[in-house]
Design an enzyme around this catalytic site. Structure first.
Site, PDB file in Angstrom:
ATOM      1  N   PRO A 263       0.829  -1.302  -0.099  1.00  3.52           N
ATOM      2  CG  PRO A 263      -0.872  -1.530   1.713  1.00  3.52           C
ATOM      3  CD  PRO A 263       0.833  -1.872   1.347  1.00  3.52           C
ATOM      4  CG  HIS A 264       1.629   3.285  -3.165  1.00  2.52           C
ATOM      5  ND1 HIS A 264       1.391   2.009  -3.521  1.00  2.52           N
ATOM      6  CD2 HIS A 264       1.155   4.090  -4.079  1.00  2.52           C
ATOM      7  CE1 HIS A 264       0.708   2.202  -4.604  1.00  2.52           C
ATOM      8  NE2 HIS A 264       0.737   3.326  -5.182  1.00  2.52           N
ATOM      9  CB  ALA A 265      -1.136   7.604  -0.217  1.00  5.10           C
TER      10      ALA A 265
END
Length: 669
Positions: free
Chosen positions: A578-580
């Protein structure tokens, strides 16, 4: 030389093979005869200013260039360059912007190497041109003309527009007027470039090449105008640490008048300079999608390209230029078209595996964009084959002295890195067990039904090299149980050359951190309880939050990203990253890996679900994490590694396992 001829020269400099004259004529919209005349005129300039030349043969042209192309262009001035009407108005405007006293038509004509009557004929159009940009002109009998504008803001904005839209003409103006008349110097240009680059590094900025050019030349203009007391009056409330630091450093060298006003104006124009790390806030998304894309392509080809870091880096940068930097008008040059024509099957594979990328950015790839992806894949396949060539066992058979056989052995090892088992005479062949030999390369006619034989000379000419290359590729494909690809993968060295040209202006030297560098110090936790995929992201983020590497907004942004774009962050069986966005709450780059006690489903509708390992990636820029990110994706695509990881219950032993994998990767190149 004129505008068209300059563009032809720049185009040919960017191409690594001969280009058909017909292609250039269609591109420029003129006849082949006109193109031949253009080439003759270009060669006149090259002959007088360099050792380079354009060579025409069989209706094709190539650029023989032993000089730096920038050094060649730096010799181009208005003596060699013929300005058209629009270009003359630009140059006349630039001359007036750098003039604080009246200047006569005669003086302008001498600077531009055109007649006085031409400048007089331009005068009405020049006046209208300036008025369109809120700049007024006044004239005085026997003295000449002068910009009389009291609005310095309009003058600065006009200058920015001129150099942004007329880069080539400004460079010629720089050589012909500014440097020759000592309005600036090469030392001053180098000094301003150095200060700007230092501020880029210090403030973690990344100007693209065009923006760096516009900014540094604006600073030259700013310093010139400021010295003469011309200062803009715009008051801006915007702030920007990079530009504030930049002008502070310039002030140390140039003692800028009304420093704060100049600073405020520069900050107000920050949108004129496209910063990569501001534009590419979604660079991490591109990188994850690139990794997933390469995995899909590798699966379809039955060839592992996942561990090719250069492919990952180059392709992710290409996709950033396409989707984030807004690259437009991509031209499929002849060398690119040739690679595409030879690899039609790769186009279908690219289209098939582009679904997630197109979905994420809500548009389909264009054919030119796909063409360049094919180039990167073709070059990666070429690297893959040559890497596998080291495993091919070769027997050399010679017929004219052992020294001839040893010479051939040296050439084969240099070119292909083959594992040469032995060098023998033909009469010994019948007593040799060839069961463990993959290929015989012989300088004499021999026959053996159970093994492939390539006849060659000891000199190893181009045609012989091509035959050996094709046979070696077939051997690699057979070993990979991929005979179906034998007729479809027509990669060649040209792919590597084109890839090198494409990326020549896009590489930055950076310290590369390994994933073990980021995960040490407690950034791995084992057997964590999580209710669902959202909870797993919260749990995997806690350590980064506690260490003040991210804020709570970043956690919410990661979940929103998956809800909006789907679970593309699941990049391997049982593994999600996950990342943003870079701007969503990252204070410092970091990774945190957790292993769940009970796997959770991310909803991929694939064999990748359920997920046992979740690694949160928080990137504060688009490049510093790249090598570590590439490593961790490949770690979890390695079934042997994951099998070992599943059995380890100690964090220190996990780090030890990761470091062993990293060392093995470095050893294998």
């Amino acid at each position: 030389m004129n505008e068209r001829q300059l563009q032809i020269l720049k185009f040919l400099n960017s191409i690594v093979i001969e280009v058909p004259l017909e292609f250039i004529s269609k591109k420029e919209g003129v006849s082949i005869r006109t193109i031949r005349t253009d080439i003759e005129k270009i060669n006149i300039f090259l002959k007088n200013n360099s050792d380079s030349r354009l060579v025409v043969s069989d209706n094709k042209v190539s650029f023989i260039n032993d000089n730096s192309f920038n050094d060649i262009l730096n010799k181009l001035d208005f003596y060699y360059y013929t300005l058209n009407k629009e270009e003359r108005l630009v140059v006349e405007s630039l001359i007036l912007l750098f003039t604080d006293t009246y200047i006569t038509y005669e003086e302008i004509s001498e600077l531009m190497f055109v007649s006085r009557s031409t400048i007089i004929q331009d005068s009405k159009d020049l006046k209208d041109y300036l008025i369109c940009h809120n700049i007024s002109l006044k004239s005085l009998s026997n003295s000449g003309i002068l910009i009389s504008n009291p609005n310095e803001q309009a003058i600065r904005e006009f200058f920015l527009k001129l150099i942004d839209e007329n880069e080539d003409i400004y460079k010629i103006f720089l050589n012909s007027v500014l440097l020759k008349n000592k309005l600036t110097s090469e030392n001053e240009i180098l000094r301003i470039n150095k200060i700007t680059k230092r501020c880029e590094i210090e403030k973690n900025q990344d100007l693209n090449e065009k923006s760096f050019f516009v900014l540094t030349n604006y600073l030259i203009f700013m310093i010139y105008r400021n010295k003469n007391g011309n200062i803009p009056r715009l008051i801006s409330k915007k702030e920007d640490d990079f530009f504030e630091t930049l002008i502070l450093r310039l002030n140390e060298k140039y003692n800028i008048k009304e420093f704060n006003t100049e600073k405020q104006f520069l900050v107000s124009k920050q949108n004129n300079f496209r910063m990569s790390n501001k534009q590419n806030v979604e660079a991490v998304k591109i990188q994850v999608l690139t990794g997933y894309f390469i995995w899909g392509v590798s699966k379809d080809l039955s060839i592992n390209l996942n561990d090719d870091y250069l492919l990952f880096q180059s392709l992710s940068e290409h996709l950033q230029r396409v989707f984030l930097d807004g690259a437009e008008n991509i031209i499929v040059y002849p060398d690119v078209q040739m690679i595409v024509d030879e690899n039609k099957n790769l186009i279908k594979i690219v289209e098939k595996n582009s679904v997630y990328i197109e979905k994420a950015f809500k548009r389909e790839f264009t054919f030119p964009e796909i063409s360049y992806i094919v180039v990167y894949l073709s070059a990666a396949l070429e690297r893959y084959f040559y890497k596998e060539f080291k495993k091919i066992k070769v027997l050399i058979v010679f017929n004219s002295g052992r020294s001839t056989g040893l010479l051939l052995k040296t050439k084969l090892e240099e070119k292909f890195k083959f594992n040469v088992i032995d060098v023998i005479s033909p009469h010994i062949l019948t007593s040799i067990n060839t069961q463990n030999i993959d290929l015989i390369i012989s300088t004499v006619d021999i026959k053996k039904d159970d093994i492939k034989i390539v006849k060659t000379s000891s000199l190893l000419n181009a045609n012989e090299t091509r035959l050996i290359t094709n046979e070696a590729k077939n051997i690699v494909l057979n070993k990979r149980n991929s005979n179906k690809l034998e007729k479809n993968l027509n990669t060649s060295d040209i792919s590597l050359q084109v890839e090198q040209v494409i990326n020549s202006n896009n590489k930055r030297e950076l310290k590369e951190f390994n994933i073990s560098d980021y995960l040490k110090g407690g950034f791995i936790q084992l057997d964590i309880d999580a209710i669902d995929w959202k909870d797993s992201i919260f749990k995997a983020s806690k350590k980064l939050l506690d260490a003040n590497l991210i804020n709570r907004n970043y956690i919410n942004a990661m979940i929103e990203n998956i809800l909006e774009n789907g679970p593309y962050i699941v990049v391997a069986k049982g593994f999600a990253i996950p990342h943003a966005k870079i701007t969503d709450g990252v204070r410092k780059t970091g990774f945190n890996l957790i292993r769940l006690k009970n796997p959770v489903y991310f909803g991929t509708n694939s064999s990748f679900d359920p997920i046992r390992y979740v690694c949160v990636l928080a990137a504060c820029d688009q490049v510093s994490h790249l090598n570590a990110f590439f490593e961790i994706i490949n770690l979890f695509q390695d079934k042997n590694f994951v099998d070992k990881l599943d059995k380890i219950d100690d964090v220190d032993n996990i780090l030890k396992l990761i470091k062993e994998w990293e060392n093995e990767r470095r050893k294998n190149g």
